[in-house]
Design an enzyme around this catalytic site. Structure first.
Site, mmCIF file in Angstrom:
data_model
loop_
_atom_site.group_PDB
_atom_site.id
_atom_site.type_symbol
_atom_site.label_atom_id
_atom_site.label_comp_id
_atom_site.label_asym_id
_atom_site.label_seq_id
_atom_site.Cartn_x
_atom_site.Cartn_y
_atom_site.Cartn_z
ATOM 1 C CG HIS A 197 -2.104 -0.995 0.893
ATOM 2 N ND1 HIS A 197 -2.040 -2.296 1.302
ATOM 3 C CD2 HIS A 197 -3.241 -0.861 0.171
ATOM 4 C CE1 HIS A 197 -3.125 -2.924 0.873
ATOM 5 N NE2 HIS A 197 -3.867 -2.084 0.189
ATOM 6 C CD GLU A 442 -9.685 -7.685 -1.783
ATOM 7 O OE1 GLU A 442 -8.721 -7.042 -2.207
ATOM 8 O OE2 GLU A 442 -10.430 -7.260 -0.884
ATOM 9 C CG ASP A 466 -5.219 -8.068 -1.160
ATOM 10 O OD1 ASP A 466 -4.105 -8.288 -0.648
ATOM 11 O OD2 ASP A 466 -5.936 -7.113 -0.818
ATOM 12 C CB CYS A 513 -10.757 -1.538 -8.228
ATOM 13 S SG CYS A 513 -10.883 -2.741 -6.905
HETATM 14 C C1 PEP Z 1 -6.652 -5.064 -4.407
HETATM 15 O O1 PEP Z 1 -6.375 -5.890 -3.545
HETATM 16 O O2 PEP Z 1 -6.410 -5.222 -5.623
HETATM 17 C C2 PEP Z 1 -7.304 -3.794 -4.038
HETATM 18 C C3 PEP Z 1 -7.746 -2.958 -4.942
HETATM 19 O O3 PEP Z 1 -7.364 -3.484 -2.721
HETATM 20 P P1 PEP Z 1 -6.093 -3.011 -1.873
HETATM 21 O O4 PEP Z 1 -4.966 -2.754 -2.814
HETATM 22 O O5 PEP Z 1 -6.496 -1.796 -1.125
HETATM 23 O O6 PEP Z 1 -5.844 -4.187 -0.986
HETATM 24 MG MG MG Z 2 -7.203 -5.687 -1.571
#
Ligand code: PEP
Ligand code: MG
Length: 579
Positions: A197, A442, A466, A513
């Protein structure tokens, strides 16, 4: 002396500026016993260092009072000046130098440990957290003692390359999100993986960043001139004039390309054969919505609400959350805003939640009580957020997105809590409108058993970050396995395409996403899988749109179907190149 270091490129572009080291005072310092006759000199050296550190803070106070500087800056400068002036810290150091004949650095670290240990005993979470400030003040004095003082005069003259480049051993997502309020040109860290992140926040800030550098923190000194090439994952330290000029040129060329892309804002996001493709934005903070609108996003496809819960000691209450969500909805007007419920845990930490269910150092946090698992274990806290989101739905078009679902029972429990939140709002005579409820795909188990998702929810959003982590058993924050984090692994591609097809078979909207959606090199692949809704950081949206406008969706469907039949990585990447 010029040298370069290599790491994982996580956020593209070029930054040129001065190093700002973020350090840990617990790092080893020299430890030696003074001769009796050197004690007085050492005391003077220590007093001088405290004086210089105080002058630095004074200079910073001047910068903090400039109009537009964040209010937190002046608050922290005041607090640090107070700590530095407090005899509880400095007198103890003098005693250790005088009576135990410790050198100043050693005495300083010992005294810091003693003070910090006392802070650990405090009941009050705010006071406990202040130990970080003590550590930072000690680091400041240590830097002076070690001859690495902030070279104020030099900084003032470094007008052209005055960007600040943060050099750290590691940065948490909570640290990085604070850069949104500071003027940071770029950053490099010794640890970290490409889809942590921290990296995601860097991309959302659109600042060049490289992680996994391993030794940057120990080899670089404060105020060294640095070039961060966030596209190639290279850091150049103390470049000669030729290299510097070349990178300045490259930086201008990149800026020019970006400004050319702006012409696409008004254009329709459509393929050559007339398929509409919806391009949404991922945001972390309400203020990001403006940027989403500027680049012409069709909506917000992922609002990561957990960032509202970070870097604070108290949780945001229902009204504060409601205001934040409503402000995004207001900016986006009639475009949909997809609000993801709290996805805390794993690498995203919120200290206000530290003592909650399961949040004591989990043995394996990525597999622990994160996201919806945490919310279902803390229903009261979850209900606060659900009510706030529902209330905001009265002011625009909101979609509610649930992270990390794997089990049918989790879907049922979540839906029951949404109903309960609605009931509570009705009883309180609070208004809300209809909200579509979607699930993130995910976890591989979710992608492989879509039935309950298709029957009980209104839309899907594939979180590839994920999904890749859990399919390939690669910790997305761990630089040592980053080379195995592969979005093009045949197993990953199968899970994504099956999910898209599964949703489309029943006419359910489906988006991607995760970071794959914002990578222009993968746009054609996803279009060929049938994807028509992408969500990404605003900074990436126009480049992806450009790809969409150059694609023929019908042709891509045929080619990608062929590509997906292969399970040989070389063939896959060869065919991808040919798309
Ligand atoms: C993902 O896991 O692709 C996602 C969009 O959520 P995050 O990156 O916040 O875990
Ligand atoms: Mg995620």
């Amino acid at each position: 002396m010029t040298f370069s270091l290599h790491g994982q490129a996580v956020s593209g572009g070029i930054a040129i500026g001065r190093a700002h080291l973020v350090s840990h005072a617990n790092l080893e310092v020299a430890q030696y016993q003074l001769r009796e006759r050197d004690v007085a000199g050492e005391l003077a050296r220590f007093d001088k260092a405290v004086e210089v550190a105080g002058a630095e803070l004074n200079a910073l106070r001047g910068e903090a009072s400039v109009p537009g500087a964040p209010a937190e800056l002046s608050a922290f400068v005041d607090l640090h000046a107070m700590i530095l002036a407090d005899p509880a810290l400095t007198d103890g150091v003098r005693v250790l130098i005088r009576e135990r004949r410790c050198n100043a650095e050693w005495a300083m670290v010992q005294q810091m440990q003693q003070v910090v240990d006392q802070f650990d005993e405090f009941e009050d979470a705010y006071l406990r957290e202040r130990k970080q400030d003590i550590v930072q003040v000690v680091e400041r004095v240590l830097k002076v003692l070690q001859g690495k003082a902030r070279k104020l005069a030099r900084r003032k003259t470094a007008a052209i390359d005055d960007e600040l480049i943060v050099v750290a051993n590691d940065l948490s997502p909570a640290d990085t999100i604070q850069f949104k309020n500071l003027k940071i040109g770029g950053f490099v860290t010794d640890l970290g993986g490409a889809t942590s992140h921290t990296a995601i926040v860097a991309r959302s800030l659109a600042i060049p960043a490289v992680v996994g550098m391993q030794h940057a923190r120990s080899l670089i000194q404060d105020d060294d001139l640095l070039i961060v090439d966030g596209t190639r994952g290279v850091l150049i330290v103390d470049p000669d004039i030729g290299v510097l000029q070349e990178y300045r040129l490259r930086r201008s060329a990149l800026a020019l390309e970006r400004s050319k892309l702006k012409r696409l804002v008004a254009g329709r996001s459509q393929t050559l054969d007339g398929e509409d493709v919806f391009l949404h934005a991922n945001i972390e903070l309400p203020q990001d919505a403006e940027r989403a609108k500027e680049v012409g996003a069709d909506g917000v496809g992922l609002y990561r609400t957990e960032f509202l819960f970070m870097n604070r000691d108290e949780l945001p209450d229902e009204d504060e959350q409601f205001e934040a969500y409503r402000s995004v909805v207001r900016v986006m007007g009639d475009r949909p805003v997809t609000i993801r419920t709290l996805d805390i845990g794993a690498d995203k930490e919120a200290r206000a939640l530290r003592n909650r269910a399961g949040n004591q150092a989990a043995p394996n946090p990525a597999l622990g009580l994160r996201a919806i698992r945490f919310c279902l274990a803390e229903p009261q806290l979850f209900l606060v957020q659900l009510r706030a989101i529902l209330r905001a739905s009265h002011f625009g078009k909101i979609r509610l997105l649930i992270p990390m679902l794997a089990h049918a029972t989790e879907i049922e429990q979540t839906l029951a809590l949404v109903e309960l939140a609605k009931l509570q709002l009705r009883e309180a005579r609070q208004k809300f409108d209809a909200v579509a409820i979607g699930g993130m795909i995910e976890i591989p188990a979710a992608a492989l058993s879509l039935g309950p998702f298709l029957r009980r929810l209104n839309f899907l959003s594939i979180g590839t970050n994920d999904l890749i982590q859990y399919t390939l058993a690669i910790d997305r924050t761990d630089g040592s396995v980053a080379h195995l984090y592969d979005p093009l692994h045949p197993a990953v591609l199968k899970l994504i395409s099956q999910t898209i097809q599964g949703a489309q078979r029943v006419g359910m909207p489906v988006a991607v996403c995760g970071e794959m959606a914002g990578d222009p090199k993968l746009t054609k692949l996803l279009l060929g899988m049938g994807l028509r809704e992408f969500s990404m950081h605003p900074a990436q949206l126009l480049e992806v749109k450009q790809q969409v406008m150059m694609s023929d969706a019908t042709q891509l469907a045929v080619r990608v179907a062929k590509l997906l039949k292969s399970d040989e990585p070389e063939k896959i990447s060869e065919q991808l190149d040919r798309l």
